[in-house]
Design an enzyme around this catalytic site. Structure first.
Site, PDB file in Angstrom:
ATOM      1  CD  GLU A 113     -30.653  30.202   1.720  1.00 47.13           C
ATOM      2  OE1 GLU A 113     -31.657  29.592   2.071  1.00 47.13           O
ATOM      3  OE2 GLU A 113     -30.233  30.166   0.526  1.00 47.13           O
ATOM      4  NE  ARG A 161     -32.673  28.866  -3.702  1.00 40.39           N
ATOM      5  CZ  ARG A 161     -33.751  28.631  -4.440  1.00 40.39           C
ATOM      6  NH1 ARG A 161     -33.604  28.191  -5.673  1.00 40.39           N
ATOM      7  NH2 ARG A 161     -34.962  28.806  -3.964  1.00 40.39           N
TER       8      ARG A 161
HETATM    9  O1  G3P Z   1     -33.574  30.969   3.554  1.00 40.87           O
HETATM   10  C1  G3P Z   1     -34.307  31.885   2.780  1.00 40.87           C
HETATM   11  C2  G3P Z   1     -34.879  31.229   1.563  1.00 40.87           C
HETATM   12  O2  G3P Z   1     -33.854  30.478   0.957  1.00 40.87           O
HETATM   13  C3  G3P Z   1     -36.048  30.335   1.860  1.00 40.87           C
HETATM   14  O3  G3P Z   1     -36.653  29.802   0.718  1.00 40.87           O
HETATM   15  O4  G3P Z   1     -37.070  28.144  -1.037  1.00 40.87           O
HETATM   16  O5  G3P Z   1     -35.264  29.807  -1.355  1.00 40.87           O
HETATM   17  O6  G3P Z   1     -34.983  27.971   0.284  1.00 40.87           O
HETATM   18  P1  G3P Z   1     -35.958  28.895  -0.396  1.00 40.87           P
HETATM   19 MG    MG Z   2     -33.070  28.480   1.160  1.00 40.54          MG
END
Ligand code: G3P
Ligand code: MG
Length: 231
Positions: free
Chosen positions: A31, A5
């Site tokens: 990401e 994020r």
């Molecule tokens: O893409 C890896 C991770 O981000 C998956 O879980 O909930 O953080 O989007 P989340």
């Molecule tokens: Mg994610």
């Protein structure tokens, strides 16, 4: 080192501030999470509601892009980031020059795959984007739309057979698995099937060694600086 994020440990997650910080500390990839607004724009936000990370309320897909553009997505984290907005995918693709993992969030058949792919292609970014999702139907629709898009299966279970089967079915090149004591076995299974294996979310430096020993290809972290900058 993949900034989860963005550099979300030190900046409000999924904002341009978080992505710019990730680039600044030398992350190899960022990401981010995408979903559709009511009027079909692709925006970058993790939760399916606005409540936790903005000053808005309710489901993201109930709002238009113009309505979301009014919201503050930084103040909840720290007053210093007041004024950060929910970015569109398009804005991030243009602001962030490094590889990007675009995670398609769960939801109905809302055209998210088609709109996301169009945004990536229009930005000339197809070669540096990995598309991932927990949702098998999203991956299958992406593959049907693009024979060349790089896909990764997001997997949240310890049993790996289903992940390998799905990866083969949609032509994915990687598995993204949750960190746990069984992650080294997951890495071995993925590698045996010819897949890259990336592990989320690794925030403590001490947790990296066993994953490196198992040959992990990358880790997602909220603190990319811990793995990249000299302390
Ligand atoms: O893409 C890896 C991770 O981000 C998956 O879980 O909930 O953080 O989007 P989340
Ligand atoms: Mg994610």
């Amino acid at each position: 080192v993949i900034a989860h994020r963005g550099a979300s440990g030190s900046r409000p997650e999924n904002t341009l501030a978080a992505f710019r910080r990730a680039v600044e500390v030398g992350a190899h990839m960022v990401e981010l999470d995408v979903q559709c607004t009511r009027d079909g724009a692709v925006v970058v936000l993790h939760d399916d509601t606005l409540d936790r990370t903005t000053d808005g309320m309710g489901p993201v897909h109930h709002q238009t892009l113009a309505e979301l553009a009014e919201l503050d997505a930084g103040r909840w984290f720290d007053a210093a980031y007041a004024g950060e907005r929910i970015p569109t995918l398009d804005a991030v693709l243009h602001a962030v020059p490094i590889p990007i993992n675009v995670e398609l969030k769960a939801g109905a058949d809302d055209g998210l795959e088609r709109r996301t792919l169009a945004s990536v292609i229009d930005a000339g970014a197809l070669q540096r984007v990995v598309f991932s999702s927990f949702q098998a139907d999203r991956l299958a629709r992406l593959r049907a739309l693009s024979p060349t898009a790089e896909l990764a299966v997001l997997w949240d279970h310890t049993a790996m057979a289903g992940a390998l089967q799905l990866a083969e079915g949609v032509g994915a090149r990687a598995l993204h698995i949750r960190t746990s004591r069984s992650a080294p076995q997951g890495i071995a299974s993925g590698h045996a099937a010819g897949l890259a294996v990336r592990v989320w979310t690794v925030n403590a430096q001490a947790d990296l060694a066993p994953l490196l020993a198992a040959g992990v290809d990358a880790v997602f972290t909220d603190y990319p600086e811990r793995f990249l900058l000299d302390a």
